[in-house]
Enzyme design. Structure first.
Site, PDB file in Angstrom:
ATOM      1  N   HIS A 294       0.865  -1.183   0.000  1.00 44.74           N
ATOM      2  CA  HIS A 294       0.000   0.000   0.000  1.00 44.74           C
ATOM      3  C   HIS A 294       0.895   1.225   0.000  1.00 44.74           C
ATOM      4  O   HIS A 294       1.686   1.441   0.918  1.00 44.74           O
ATOM      5  CB  HIS A 294      -0.898  -0.017   1.255  1.00 44.74           C
ATOM      6  CG  HIS A 294      -1.867   1.120   1.329  1.00 44.74           C
ATOM      7  ND1 HIS A 294      -3.164   1.024   0.873  1.00 44.74           N
ATOM      8  CD2 HIS A 294      -1.727   2.383   1.803  1.00 44.74           C
ATOM      9  CE1 HIS A 294      -3.791   2.176   1.073  1.00 44.74           C
ATOM     10  NE2 HIS A 294      -2.932   3.014   1.636  1.00 44.74           N
ATOM     11  N   HIS A 337      -1.627   2.915  11.683  1.00 46.10           N
ATOM     12  CA  HIS A 337      -0.412   3.705  11.828  1.00 46.10           C
ATOM     13  C   HIS A 337      -0.573   4.801  12.873  1.00 46.10           C
ATOM     14  O   HIS A 337      -1.675   5.192  13.244  1.00 46.10           O
ATOM     15  CB  HIS A 337      -0.008   4.332  10.486  1.00 46.10           C
ATOM     16  CG  HIS A 337      -1.021   5.276   9.900  1.00 46.10           C
ATOM     17  ND1 HIS A 337      -2.213   4.867   9.369  1.00 46.10           N
ATOM     18  CD2 HIS A 337      -0.997   6.631   9.752  1.00 46.10           C
ATOM     19  CE1 HIS A 337      -2.887   5.892   8.915  1.00 46.10           C
ATOM     20  NE2 HIS A 337      -2.171   6.991   9.143  1.00 46.10           N
ATOM     21  N   GLU A 343      -3.981  14.664  10.939  1.00 48.47           N
ATOM     22  CA  GLU A 343      -4.799  14.322   9.782  1.00 48.47           C
ATOM     23  C   GLU A 343      -6.266  14.642  10.043  1.00 48.47           C
ATOM     24  O   GLU A 343      -6.915  13.982  10.862  1.00 48.47           O
ATOM     25  CB  GLU A 343      -4.674  12.835   9.446  1.00 48.47           C
ATOM     26  CG  GLU A 343      -3.258  12.381   9.130  1.00 48.47           C
ATOM     27  CD  GLU A 343      -3.184  10.886   8.860  1.00 48.47           C
ATOM     28  OE1 GLU A 343      -4.236  10.226   8.875  1.00 48.47           O
ATOM     29  OE2 GLU A 343      -2.073  10.375   8.653  1.00 48.47           O
ATOM     30  N   TYR A 352     -16.233   6.132   2.508  1.00 54.03           N
ATOM     31  CA  TYR A 352     -14.791   5.949   2.556  1.00 54.03           C
ATOM     32  C   TYR A 352     -14.468   4.481   2.778  1.00 54.03           C
ATOM     33  O   TYR A 352     -15.055   3.824   3.646  1.00 54.03           O
ATOM     34  CB  TYR A 352     -14.191   6.805   3.670  1.00 54.03           C
ATOM     35  CG  TYR A 352     -12.705   6.664   3.836  1.00 54.03           C
ATOM     36  CD1 TYR A 352     -11.842   6.828   2.752  1.00 54.03           C
ATOM     37  CD2 TYR A 352     -12.146   6.370   5.075  1.00 54.03           C
ATOM     38  CE1 TYR A 352     -10.478   6.699   2.896  1.00 54.03           C
ATOM     39  CE2 TYR A 352     -10.773   6.247   5.234  1.00 54.03           C
ATOM     40  CZ  TYR A 352      -9.944   6.405   4.151  1.00 54.03           C
ATOM     41  OH  TYR A 352      -8.587   6.266   4.301  1.00 54.03           O
ATOM     42  N   HIS A 367      -7.357  12.738  13.431  1.00 53.21           N
ATOM     43  CA  HIS A 367      -6.408  11.842  14.082  1.00 53.21           C
ATOM     44  C   HIS A 367      -5.152  12.661  14.344  1.00 53.21           C
ATOM     45  O   HIS A 367      -4.426  13.031  13.425  1.00 53.21           O
ATOM     46  CB  HIS A 367      -6.130  10.628  13.190  1.00 53.21           C
ATOM     47  CG  HIS A 367      -7.370   9.826  12.912  1.00 53.21           C
ATOM     48  ND1 HIS A 367      -7.706   9.387  11.652  1.00 53.21           N
ATOM     49  CD2 HIS A 367      -8.368   9.422  13.729  1.00 53.21           C
ATOM     50  CE1 HIS A 367      -8.843   8.720  11.702  1.00 53.21           C
ATOM     51  NE2 HIS A 367      -9.276   8.730  12.958  1.00 53.21           N
ATOM     52  N   HIS A 373      -4.527   5.030  14.502  1.00 53.33           N
ATOM     53  CA  HIS A 373      -5.788   4.933  13.776  1.00 53.33           C
ATOM     54  C   HIS A 373      -5.596   4.013  12.578  1.00 53.33           C
ATOM     55  O   HIS A 373      -4.479   3.599  12.258  1.00 53.33           O
ATOM     56  CB  HIS A 373      -6.288   6.307  13.334  1.00 53.33           C
ATOM     57  CG  HIS A 373      -5.293   7.091  12.537  1.00 53.33           C
ATOM     58  ND1 HIS A 373      -4.206   7.723  13.104  1.00 53.33           N
ATOM     59  CD2 HIS A 373      -5.214   7.374  11.208  1.00 53.33           C
ATOM     60  CE1 HIS A 373      -3.507   8.348  12.174  1.00 53.33           C
ATOM     61  NE2 HIS A 373      -4.097   8.145  10.997  1.00 53.33           N
TER      62      HIS A 373
END
Length: 443
Positions: A294, A337, A343, A352, A367, A373
């Protein structure tokens, strides 16, 4: 050479380094190659500039009356703007907001200015370093009461989520719809017309400007291409306002109002490279992992406001657009992470991928720096068992992120007064269970 339009709808053209914009009856206003020639057609010459040589952002304006003709500014108690980041104790928890409520016009008329609410931020405008995230909700046009706004503190990146915005500026008009963004840079006067209940998000930056990110090894083209950004074509009105036109300045985090008896949109012609602009998010050229793993979401950066430290952004505007997911032997949703960045996420439409329930259009999440999160339990289980085939991701959806290297504080309105905080957000991770088996032979 651009030709002005006096039509009600906005007219656009592609920007270049320095572009001329004239109205049909004012061909003699600009002496091409001569910025401050003797006034023609009785126009006043004015300059709006931002950076000094050798990297100027500069605009020459040719006005019917100069903007200096106004009564003194007085404090204005309106809206819910703040940069007091200490008005309430900090909260390091994962935060999520339900869709912010839009008042009914029959109960409470609210325009763009009175509907501004500061949600979170850091830094302060006097030191020219910081950001703020605002929510706007409105049901009435600013033009209904002859009002314009300009921001002395920084730039507004505006993300409409519900309802169209017809934004009149000193440079012309911009029609900005959901799935488009616009940037109104520091000092530019504008008014917002709406056509019903309207809502959206604003990222404000102090002391920096938004620009395209460096492409590095991507090369010549990719992500947001310069050709897809549009600037308005010149438009003006020569109108007296006997009852008074209100000019509102956002200055050092406060609002001030001054009266004048003429329209501020009296720029007959202009040229330069310091302009408002808009961009359609569907134009974004997506780059993604095509083998495995990713990729970092920085590959979805549309615009960035840089700091003086290389590679560190004051703020990034990032989107998560429709795309193909093809990574092999990979957990394709975002990984869990903790981050050295803050963020804030919003949702323009759809669902989403990492949180299909609870995170709704018109809401948001924050976050904070180093707060863990990631995908909710349902997303984790589904993605862990999915057959890895090429698939479309986020069709019909547009989520975005305001990301900053600053540690953001949430306002009292955000935590309490708005009454939109989802106090059960943390529960979306509670069903996660350990799958660890030291004797497993599976890869």
């Amino acid at each position: 050479m651009g030709i002005a339009s006096q039509a009600k709808d906005a007219t656009f053209c592609n920007p270049s380094k320095f572009r001329y914009r004239l109205s049909p009856e004012s061909s003699s206003v600009l002496s091409i190659g001569h910025c401050s020639s003797l006034p023609c057609l009785s126009c006043f010459i004015a300059v709006l500039n931002k950076l000094l040589f050798p990297t100027p952002r500069l605009l020459w304006l040719y006005r019917i009356l100069p903007s200096v003709c106004h009564k003194p500014f007085k404090p204005l108690e309106e809206g819910h703007l703040t940069h007091d980041w200490d008005e309430i104790e900090p909260d390091p928890n994962q935060l999520r907001w339900k869709p912010f409520e839009i008042p009914k016009a029959s109960q409470n008329k609210m325009d763009f200015v009175s509907g501004l609410h500061t949600l979170c931020g850091a830094g302060e405008p006097r030191g020219r370093n910081g950001i703020a995230v605002h929510i706007f909700v409105c049901n009435t046009s600013m033009t209904d009461r002859s009002v314009c706004l300009y921001n002395s503190d920084g730039d507004f990146l505006i993300v409409p989520q519900q309802g169209k915005l017809l934004i009149t500026t000193e440079f012309g008009k911009m029609l900005v719809e959901p799935n488009e963004i616009c940037v109104i840079q520091q000092g530019m006067r504008f008014s917002v017309e709406v056509f019903g209940e309207t809502r959206g998000y604003i990222l404000e930056v102090y002391g920096a400007h938004f620009e395209l990110p460096d492409l590095g090894p991507i090369g010549a083209n990719g992500l947001a291409n310069p050709r897809d950004f549009l600037v308005p074509v010149a438009w003006y009105e020569d109108r007296q306002v006997p009852g008074g036109y209100t000019v509102i300045s956002k200055y050092q985090g406060k609002l001030f109002a001054a009266q004048q008896d003429y329209s501020p949109y009296n720029v007959v012609a202009w040229h330069g490279n310091y302009t408002p602009y808009k961009y359609h998010l569907e134009k974004f050229m997506v780059i993604n992992a095509v083998a495995f793993d990713h990729a970092d979401p920085s590959i979805f950066t549309v615009l960035t406001a840089k700091t003086t430290r290389a590679g560190v952004a004051l703020a990034d505007f990032v989107i998560f657009p429709p795309r193909w997911g093809v990574a092999n032997n990979t957990f394709r949703p975002p990984y869990y992470h903790r981050n050295c960045m803050s963020e804030f996420m919003g949702l323009i439409k759809g669902h989403y991928e990492a949180k299909e329930e609870g995170f709704q259009p018109g809401g948001g999440s924050l976050h904070s720096m180093m707060t863990p999160h990631g995908p909710d339990a349902d997303c984790f289980e589904k993605a862990s068992r999915a057959k890895l085939e090429p698939e479309r991701v986020a069709d019909g959806t547009m989520a975005f992120m305001f990301e900053s290297s600053l540690s953001l504080a949430v306002t009292k309105w955000g935590l309490q007064t708005s009454n939109r905080l989802d106090k059960n957000y943390y529960k979306c991770w509670e069903p996660l269970k350990s799958h660890f088996n030291p004797k497993s032979t599976e890869p």
